[in-house]
Write an enzyme that holds these catalytic residues in place. Sequence first.
Site, PDB file in Angstrom:
ATOM      1  CD  GLU A 139       7.069 -15.004 -19.805  1.00  0.00           C
ATOM      2  OE1 GLU A 139       7.524 -15.756 -19.079  1.00  0.00           O
ATOM      3  OE2 GLU A 139       7.594 -14.077 -20.469  1.00  0.00           O
TER       4      GLU A 139
ATOM      5  CE  LYS B 250       3.829 -10.412 -11.612  1.00  0.00           C
ATOM      6  NZ  LYS B 250       3.720 -10.660  -9.756  1.00  0.00           N
TER       7      LYS B 250
ATOM      8  CG  ASP C 284      -0.851 -14.064  -7.077  1.00  0.00           C
ATOM      9  OD1 ASP C 284       0.746 -13.780  -6.645  1.00  0.00           O
ATOM     10  OD2 ASP C 284      -1.748 -14.289  -7.245  1.00  0.00           O
TER      11      ASP C 284
ATOM     12  CE1 TYR D  71      10.610 -15.937 -14.284  1.00  0.00           C
ATOM     13  CE2 TYR D  71       8.423 -16.953 -13.635  1.00  0.00           C
ATOM     14  CZ  TYR D  71       9.303 -15.869 -13.276  1.00  0.00           C
ATOM     15  OH  TYR D  71       9.197 -15.491 -11.599  1.00  0.00           O
TER      16      TYR D  71
ATOM     17  CE  LYS E 179       0.319  -7.226 -10.760  1.00  0.00           C
ATOM     18  NZ  LYS E 179       0.909  -6.547  -9.408  1.00  0.00           N
TER      19      LYS E 179
ATOM     20  CB  CYS F  87       0.276  11.228  18.406  1.00  0.00           C
ATOM     21  SG  CYS F  87       1.163   9.978  18.724  1.00  0.00           S
TER      22      CYS F  87
ATOM     23  CB  CYS G  15       3.335   9.865  21.623  1.00  0.00           C
ATOM     24  SG  CYS G  15       3.600  11.162  20.858  1.00  0.00           S
TER      25      CYS G  15
ATOM     26  CB  CYS H  73       2.695  12.011  15.460  1.00  0.00           C
ATOM     27  SG  CYS H  73       3.803  12.006  17.542  1.00  0.00           S
TER      28      CYS H  73
ATOM     29  CB  CYS I 195       5.707   9.201  18.717  1.00  0.00           C
ATOM     30  SG  CYS I 195       4.237   8.048  18.975  1.00  0.00           S
TER      31      CYS I 195
END
Length: 703
Positions: free
Chosen positions: A126, A128, A130, A238, A326, A420, A423, A443, A449
Amino acid sequence: MSEANAVEKLTEAEASKELARLSTEIKLADAAYYAEDDPHLTDAQYDALRQRNIEIEAHFPHLKRKDSPTNRVGAPLKDGFGKIEHGVPMLSLDNAFSEEDVTEFAARIRRFLGLSNDEPLSLTAEPKIDGLSLSITYENGKMIKAATRGDGKTGEDVTANAKMLADVPQTLGGGGWPANIEIRGEVYMAASDFAALNDAEEAAGRKTYMNPRNAAAGALRQKDPSVTASRPLKFFAYAWGETSAPFAETQSEAVNALANWGFSTNPLFASHNSVDGLIEAYNDIAEQRADLGYDIDGVVYKVDRLDWQSRLGQVSRFPRWAIAHKFPAEKAITKLESIDIQVGRTGSLTPVARLTPVTVGGVVVSNATLHNEDEIARLDVRVGDHVEIQRAGDVIPQVLRVTDSDRPGRGEAYQMPTVCPECQSLAVREVDDKGNEDVRRRCTGGLTCPAQAMERLKYFVSRKTLDIDGLGGKQIEMFYERGIIQAPQHIFQLEQRISDAGLPPLSEWGGFGETSARNLKSAIDQKRDVPFARFLNGLGIRHVGETTSGLMARTFVKWSEFWAAVESAVENPDGEGAEALVSIDGIGGAAVGSLTAFASEPHNQAMLAELLSEVTVLDGEAPSSDSLIAGKVVVFTGSLEAMTRDEAKAKATSLGAKVAGSVSSKTDILVAGPGAGSKLKKAESLGVTVMTEAEWIDFVSAD
Ligand code: IVH
């Protein structure tokens, strides 16, 4: 009532007074109708009030009130949304992206159920839809409440809004419905209704919606049910959740029943006897996709026999008996403007592509993930390039390839920073004990950080963890930057820390006020008793997410026992604590490694001690704790006949047992089928209870 007075004869003072009265009366009538579900006026009386109000306003436009009834429809729900616990959790679906995935899905089901290849396996297909899922509870055929999916266990109470949906019967028709049942399905908006809504929004100078799904979610989650009523939402049923009695033997029969009771069901629903049949259905639905008039993002396959569905059960958040195949992602080409680095909760540096905004499948995309530096090198993507991007469902858009790598004057290859950006700590790629280099650069600043600290705090209060109302990402950032909340325990010391910092009380801060300050305090206080699994998940330890945390909570039940095992594993990596952790089916070495790493850091120990002086960790629940085998350690050996090994393990786990791979002094039960060898001998020598498969089935079905 003075409605009889001709409008033209009113003085200004009278008009103004009457507008005030009408505003209040209409407000009360709206509240009675929408929020209390108990109208005290007839429709004609109500319309007369509104009409009178319009006439007076037309005559005295300068007297029109700010809260004029012509500016508002309906009444807000009293206190936003309440919460509703689902009788049976609302699950998600695992995804299939290819025919191979679908073949593997069917094969997995056969293996799990122990079906031979010539035994027919009927599966349904069936679309799907959205949209967003909704669970509606009926008692004796009457709709009594409706909830969104929420976190799967608890959703938002949208009863008043759901009553506005024409496809949702308030009373079940036909017959044969169970006395109590949760009906589930998808709320969605048709493409034409979506286009009309956005036109109207635009004409009114309001914000438009990104796609029909967002528009549907916005309409269903309105505080004001009359707005929901004015938006054309539809619903396909469903599935179902808790039910007081079985009402069908197959998914197909069940969907027929839903249709008989008055629900819209999808006309493309059909059952098939082979994977080829499913693929044909998929292609067929894909072909019709553009003409359906509503968005779908794939095809859902389900095992038709309900007794098999229940044997298959679920793994993590997905049923084993269903999968979503999908549709391929949609693509577009745009320009890469720059590459930014985002620092995550666990310190990972993620390069993010900032793009010239482009529409992909109806949504404007301006960011895409580049994953990591290896991916950037593989794509050889450089700032200024044109790139093809793709977007699938809710997944973050991806960069697929560069389309103009031969252009003249192209810039330098991208260099991933080695410090990083937040930091300035070193950012490194870790190497595991097998010598493999992590694809992510991390990092090394840990909680020093600010980005990591802030992301961890946001995670600590998020929906899957402590779920503190009114304390979201924005608030965390604000409190963090002011130095008020820099560690989890600070959340529970909020007032004190604000006053220690010499700041005025929260109620005097911009954007707060008396009520929201009080609400925030009570929302925080409510979370001083926190379930084991949420608490552990909230600590944000690498490899210890929702599933692992749940498993730990079910296994150890008491936080103190769990933490004692972790601490003993820190002391002695081969000792009992470590063994108790690694012997749990589903827990890997990585999780145990990061737990012990976390527990051995003094600043984490201090944080945890302080946090535990603020909160109480509630005992985890061993599933069906009344079950005879809850908490027992079970080992299977030899061949099983009535069910496959996977099914036996899944059943035992669902009853709260711990399934182990080998026999030790900790083993409570050994289930030995024909051909059992060394494990049986060892169990006998240790005096462990030994059962045949038939005895085991009797034992667990006695529950
Ligand atoms: S069945 C236990 N059927 O997809 C399985 N779900 O990704 C229950 N959805 O949360 C779901 N169309 O909101 C099912 N025909 C369909 C569906 C469908 C859309 C949604 C549903 C679910 C999500 C999972």
